[in-house]
Write a protein that holds these residues in place. Structure first.
Motif, PDB file in Angstrom:
ATOM      1  N   GLU A 117       8.549 -13.125  10.586  1.00  0.00           N
ATOM      2  CA  GLU A 117       6.921 -12.305   9.736  1.00  0.00           C
ATOM      3  C   GLU A 117       6.491 -10.662  10.198  1.00  0.00           C
ATOM      4  N   LEU A 118       6.929 -10.542  11.602  1.00  0.00           N
ATOM      5  CA  LEU A 118       6.157  -8.859  11.846  1.00  0.00           C
ATOM      6  C   LEU A 118       7.248  -8.424  11.105  1.00  0.00           C
ATOM      7  N   VAL A 119       8.354  -8.830  10.828  1.00  0.00           N
ATOM      8  CA  VAL A 119       9.610  -7.505  10.039  1.00  0.00           C
ATOM      9  C   VAL A 119       8.531  -7.719   8.825  1.00  0.00           C
ATOM     10  N   ALA A 120       8.191  -8.249   7.991  1.00  0.00           N
ATOM     11  CA  ALA A 120       7.831  -8.020   6.731  1.00  0.00           C
ATOM     12  C   ALA A 120       6.833  -7.180   6.864  1.00  0.00           C
ATOM     13  N   LYS A 121       5.385  -7.737   8.190  1.00  0.00           N
ATOM     14  CA  LYS A 121       4.923  -7.431   7.763  1.00  0.00           C
ATOM     15  C   LYS A 121       5.200  -5.151   7.834  1.00  0.00           C
ATOM     16  N   ALA A 122       5.798  -4.972   8.730  1.00  0.00           N
ATOM     17  CA  ALA A 122       5.934  -4.035   9.088  1.00  0.00           C
ATOM     18  C   ALA A 122       6.638  -3.217   8.097  1.00  0.00           C
ATOM     19  N   HIS A 123       7.566  -4.320   6.760  1.00  0.00           N
ATOM     20  CA  HIS A 123       7.559  -3.416   5.562  1.00  0.00           C
ATOM     21  C   HIS A 123       7.066  -3.079   5.061  1.00  0.00           C
ATOM     22  N   GLU A 124       5.779  -3.561   5.023  1.00  0.00           N
ATOM     23  CA  GLU A 124       4.755  -3.494   3.709  1.00  0.00           C
ATOM     24  C   GLU A 124       3.712  -1.952   4.278  1.00  0.00           C
ATOM     25  N   VAL A 125       3.948  -1.766   5.403  1.00  0.00           N
ATOM     26  CA  VAL A 125       3.393  -1.240   6.009  1.00  0.00           C
ATOM     27  C   VAL A 125       3.355   0.324   6.133  1.00  0.00           C
ATOM     28  N   CYS A 126       5.532   0.764   6.784  1.00  0.00           N
ATOM     29  CA  CYS A 126       5.595   1.562   7.175  1.00  0.00           C
ATOM     30  C   CYS A 126       6.173   2.607   5.364  1.00  0.00           C
ATOM     31  N   PRO A 127       5.145   3.854   6.180  1.00  0.00           N
ATOM     32  CA  PRO A 127       5.235   4.874   4.826  1.00  0.00           C
ATOM     33  C   PRO A 127       6.951   4.946   3.991  1.00  0.00           C
ATOM     34  N   TYR A 128       7.958   5.199   5.090  1.00  0.00           N
ATOM     35  CA  TYR A 128       9.528   4.814   4.245  1.00  0.00           C
ATOM     36  C   TYR A 128       9.598   4.254   3.251  1.00  0.00           C
ATOM     37  N   SER A 129       9.542   2.620   4.247  1.00  0.00           N
ATOM     38  CA  SER A 129       9.231   1.581   3.137  1.00  0.00           C
ATOM     39  C   SER A 129       8.876   1.772   1.847  1.00  0.00           C
ATOM     40  N   ASN A 130       7.464   2.801   1.915  1.00  0.00           N
ATOM     41  CA  ASN A 130       6.324   2.357   0.547  1.00  0.00           C
ATOM     42  C   ASN A 130       7.145   3.646  -0.505  1.00  0.00           C
ATOM     43  N   ALA A 131       7.417   4.087   0.190  1.00  0.00           N
ATOM     44  CA  ALA A 131       8.182   5.771  -0.427  1.00  0.00           C
ATOM     45  C   ALA A 131       9.629   4.852  -1.288  1.00  0.00           C
ATOM     46  N   THR A 132      10.762   4.403  -0.493  1.00  0.00           N
ATOM     47  CA  THR A 132      11.912   3.586  -1.022  1.00  0.00           C
ATOM     48  C   THR A 132      11.435   2.059  -2.083  1.00  0.00           C
ATOM     49  N   ARG A 133      10.283   1.506  -1.650  1.00  0.00           N
ATOM     50  CA  ARG A 133      10.468   0.746  -2.425  1.00  0.00           C
ATOM     51  C   ARG A 133      10.606   0.682  -4.230  1.00  0.00           C
ATOM     52  N   GLY A 134      11.702  -0.195  -3.948  1.00  0.00           N
ATOM     53  CA  GLY A 134      12.191  -0.318  -5.470  1.00  0.00           C
ATOM     54  C   GLY A 134      13.131   0.909  -5.932  1.00  0.00           C
ATOM     55  N   ASN A 135      13.305   1.952  -5.099  1.00  0.00           N
ATOM     56  CA  ASN A 135      14.089   2.952  -5.621  1.00  0.00           C
ATOM     57  C   ASN A 135      15.926   3.215  -5.103  1.00  0.00           C
ATOM     58  N   LEU A 136      16.075   2.425  -4.390  1.00  0.00           N
ATOM     59  CA  LEU A 136      16.984   1.853  -3.471  1.00  0.00           C
ATOM     60  C   LEU A 136      17.550   0.687  -2.768  1.00  0.00           C
ATOM     61  N   LYS A 137      19.188   0.928  -2.927  1.00  0.00           N
ATOM     62  CA  LYS A 137      19.404  -0.675  -2.918  1.00  0.00           C
ATOM     63  C   LYS A 137      18.607  -1.195  -1.161  1.00  0.00           C
ATOM     64  N   PHE A 138      18.080  -1.862  -0.846  1.00  0.00           N
ATOM     65  CA  PHE A 138      17.231  -2.009   0.440  1.00  0.00           C
ATOM     66  C   PHE A 138      17.881  -3.584   1.418  1.00  0.00           C
ATOM     67  N   THR A 139      17.687  -3.630   2.655  1.00  0.00           N
ATOM     68  CA  THR A 139      18.864  -4.659   2.916  1.00  0.00           C
ATOM     69  C   THR A 139      17.960  -5.124   4.944  1.00  0.00           C
ATOM     70  N   LEU A 140      16.591  -5.780   4.730  1.00  0.00           N
ATOM     71  CA  LEU A 140      16.031  -6.082   5.787  1.00  0.00           C
ATOM     72  C   LEU A 140      16.472  -7.041   6.961  1.00  0.00           C
ATOM     73  N   THR A 141      17.007  -7.024   8.405  1.00  0.00           N
ATOM     74  CA  THR A 141      17.550  -8.002   8.564  1.00  0.00           C
ATOM     75  C   THR A 141      17.033  -7.558   9.942  1.00  0.00           C
ATOM     76  N   VAL A 142      16.373  -8.922  10.495  1.00  0.00           N
ATOM     77  CA  VAL A 142      16.497  -9.336  12.124  1.00  0.00           C
ATOM     78  C   VAL A 142      17.555  -9.918  12.759  1.00  0.00           C
ATOM     79  N   VAL A 143      18.352  -8.860  14.070  1.00  0.00           N
ATOM     80  CA  VAL A 143      19.685  -9.348  14.576  1.00  0.00           C
ATOM     81  C   VAL A 143      19.031 -10.064  15.600  1.00  0.00           C
TER      82      VAL A 143
END
Length: 143
Positions: A117-143
């Motif tokens: 849940e924190l990682v998903a929220k960070a993905h909404e806040v991060c400027p790099y995530s916002n800049a690239t969203r929908g523009n490239l293949k993106f994978t987000l994994t909690v390890v």
């Protein structure tokens, strides 16, 4: 969709000489690196490359976003890490190149469901995530 910044808080400025085989430096002198294509792309590999710089920036920025949302949620982000894996390859039948990004996030002090849940929220806040969203293949994994 274009994202408009409401108020610019900071501006970074960097100048490249020689493209992928040269030098890149910021105007304040804090970053000054030799840039060279990696061996996998026919280069010498004797310097950093744009993909490494992008990976470092994305990992750092996302980690800051993660720590922010963790603090707001009163979760422990101590010992957390973010690893960005950036790949480059041909697109459109070789007419150009594109990037893909995978972020691997470790939050050892947080239960897995809460970490996701924190990682998903960070993905909404991060400027790099916002800049690239929908523009490239993106994978987000909690390890």
């Amino acid at each position: 969709m274009t994202i408009a910044v409401e108020k610019v808080l900071y501006t970074a400025r960097a100048t490249a000489e020689g493209g992928r085989d040269g030098r890149t430096a910021t105007d304040d002198g804090k970053l000054d690196v030799t840039v060279a294509p990696p061996k996998e792309m026919g280069g010498t590999g004797d310097g950093t490359n744009p993909e490494q710089l992008f990976a470092a920036g994305f990992a750092s920025c996302f980690h800051s976003a993660l720590k922010l949302v963790a603090r707001k949620a009163r979760q422990d982000s101590e010992g957390s890490t973010v690893t960005a894996v950036v790949g480059i390859g041909p697109i459109n039948g070789g007419a150009g190149y594109g990037l893909e990004v995978a972020l691997e996030v470790s939050l050892p002090g947080v239960e897995r469901a809460a970490a996701e849940e924190l990682v998903a929220k960070a993905h909404e806040v991060c400027p790099y995530s916002n800049a690239t969203r929908g523009n490239l293949k993106f994978t987000l994994t909690v390890v």
